[in-house]
Design an enzyme around this catalytic site. Sequence first.
Site, PDB file in Angstrom:
ATOM      1  CE1 TYR A 193       2.138   0.130  -2.124  1.00  0.00           C
ATOM      2  CE2 TYR A 193       2.765  -2.166  -2.499  1.00  0.00           C
ATOM      3  CZ  TYR A 193       3.034  -0.816  -2.599  1.00  0.00           C
ATOM      4  OH  TYR A 193       4.178  -0.410  -3.181  1.00  0.00           O
ATOM      5  CB  SER A 198       8.527   3.135  -9.000  1.00  0.00           C
ATOM      6  OG  SER A 198       9.347   2.149  -8.420  1.00  0.00           O
ATOM      7  CE  LYS A 199       3.234  -1.892  -7.703  1.00  0.00           C
ATOM      8  NZ  LYS A 199       1.881  -2.369  -7.586  1.00  0.00           N
ATOM      9  NE  ARG A 200      10.219  -1.994 -10.214  1.00  0.00           N
ATOM     10  CZ  ARG A 200       9.112  -1.592 -10.850  1.00  0.00           C
ATOM     11  NH1 ARG A 200       7.951  -2.144 -10.573  1.00  0.00           N
ATOM     12  NH2 ARG A 200       9.163  -0.637 -11.770  1.00  0.00           N
ATOM     13  NE  ARG A 201      12.354   4.842  -9.130  1.00  0.00           N
ATOM     14  CZ  ARG A 201      11.955   4.728 -10.391  1.00  0.00           C
ATOM     15  NH1 ARG A 201      12.611   3.957 -11.223  1.00  0.00           N
ATOM     16  NH2 ARG A 201      10.894   5.384 -10.825  1.00  0.00           N
TER      17      ARG A 201
END
Length: 502
Positions: A45, A266-269
Amino acid sequence: MRPALDSWSLRDLPGAFLAQELRYVGAVDTNTSPRVRFAPSPTGYFHVGSARTALFNWLFARRNHGTFILRIEDTDEERGREEWVSGILSALAWLGLEYDEGPYRQSERSALHADALTRLWDGGYLYACGCNREEVLERTKGNQTPGYDGHCRELGLAREGRALRFRTPRDGITVVKDVVRGLVEFPHRAMEDFVVSKANGSPLFVLANVVDDIDMGITHVIRGEDLLPSTPKGILLWKALEGSAVELPVFAHLPMLVNEKRQKLSKRRDPVSLEYFSEQGYLPEAFCNYLSLLGWSHPSGKELMTMEEIIQSFSLEDINHSPAFFDVVKLTHMNGEHIRLLDADVFAARSSAWLDTAPVPWARDHFDMDTYRRIAHIVQERVATLAEIIPMVDFFFLESPIYDQAAIESLATNDTTRKIVTMALDIYSRCTWAPDALHEATAAMGNEIALKLSRAQAPVRVAVTGKRVGPPLFESMAILGRERVLARLHAFAALVARTTPE
Ligand code: GLU
Ligand code: ZN
């Protein structure tokens, strides 16, 4: 015949020359207008970092009457996912960054890349490597400089079926002249003989990227700092393909984006997908305004700007190299400011169009534009994102409001609630139906039972809107109409009576 690559060091050039060259970067050149590209790989994305890169390229092109090119770098098969490509196109459309050329698909340009590989091979710049990963790792375990050890460099292996590596000069340095970071030196000693094409013949990023930049006449490479380490490889290829006297593009590597803990986004955080921000009802112009400040700043320090103002003052020289904090709180605040800059009609039209896409049933089934037009100005003063409109106006469109359960429970334990509701039913059935009159009537009711207006109106607000806080109460009641307000007070009286406090 291979020119002496080792002499490419720019170290000998007089400092003044370089400084002057750097100063002219970004100035409008009336002879050649700049050509810049946004070259995303469709890997997932669309990320705020990509949005910032696209925006800076676009701003630079608009400021300098240049050309903004979109090139999708989809040579890596896994990266070719079509939905990601359409994600890039819709993200750019949402941001309002229209491109002048493209979208080019790198995967459709493989003949060009193959031709370049042949030219490099014929020129002696490449050699074939037959090693596999494990062998290289085994051999280079204790080495000081990481990476490939040049094992096949002089073996003269045939090209077919093998990965090709670039013969990086043993000595000298490559200097990246970067508008943001100044002169960045990469000693060749520390660089490996990098792979330019895989055993199956497909080009690697660094090759396809440079070949396309050359072919497209790119004058300024504006991209994230993560690509700075691969830039000297690109420069070596550029010179091998075009001759060492070639005029390289101007490089501008944009500072990294970090979160509040100074960690790389980051896309995780962190919330980083553009889709998230459009779904939350950020305005694209506010989003772009905020993005423009991630690394760049207006010479006057001014922050709230229209796109036109940003274009007029944008320059690569004003980009700072320190990491830029992507601050959602500040973005949200700025979004609110942009919401307030809109003309009332424009706000009503744009926010209702956004509500139409929101995942709330009433916005589809019960929305009524006439009512919304009457309340839009109230909302416009109060929200920071369009998503905040939803709980603020739902009671206008729903048959009965969504009650805040905690509010109901605390009101049910309170004796005066019943008294107020009974009185309110009486006065609201008689008084003039206008905000001022409702205000007066409610204040008078409060007086009778020695309550301040704020206390007296609290149960009325919950009865009518379902919540303890919201838009101005009497204006809202005037818009809802007497009948609906009285019906809600009746329903509320019944609800309170049913709610037995513990
Ligand atoms: N396709 C590369 C990436 O997405 C960027 C290439 C470039 O801007 O030079 O990381
Ligand atoms: Zn090898």
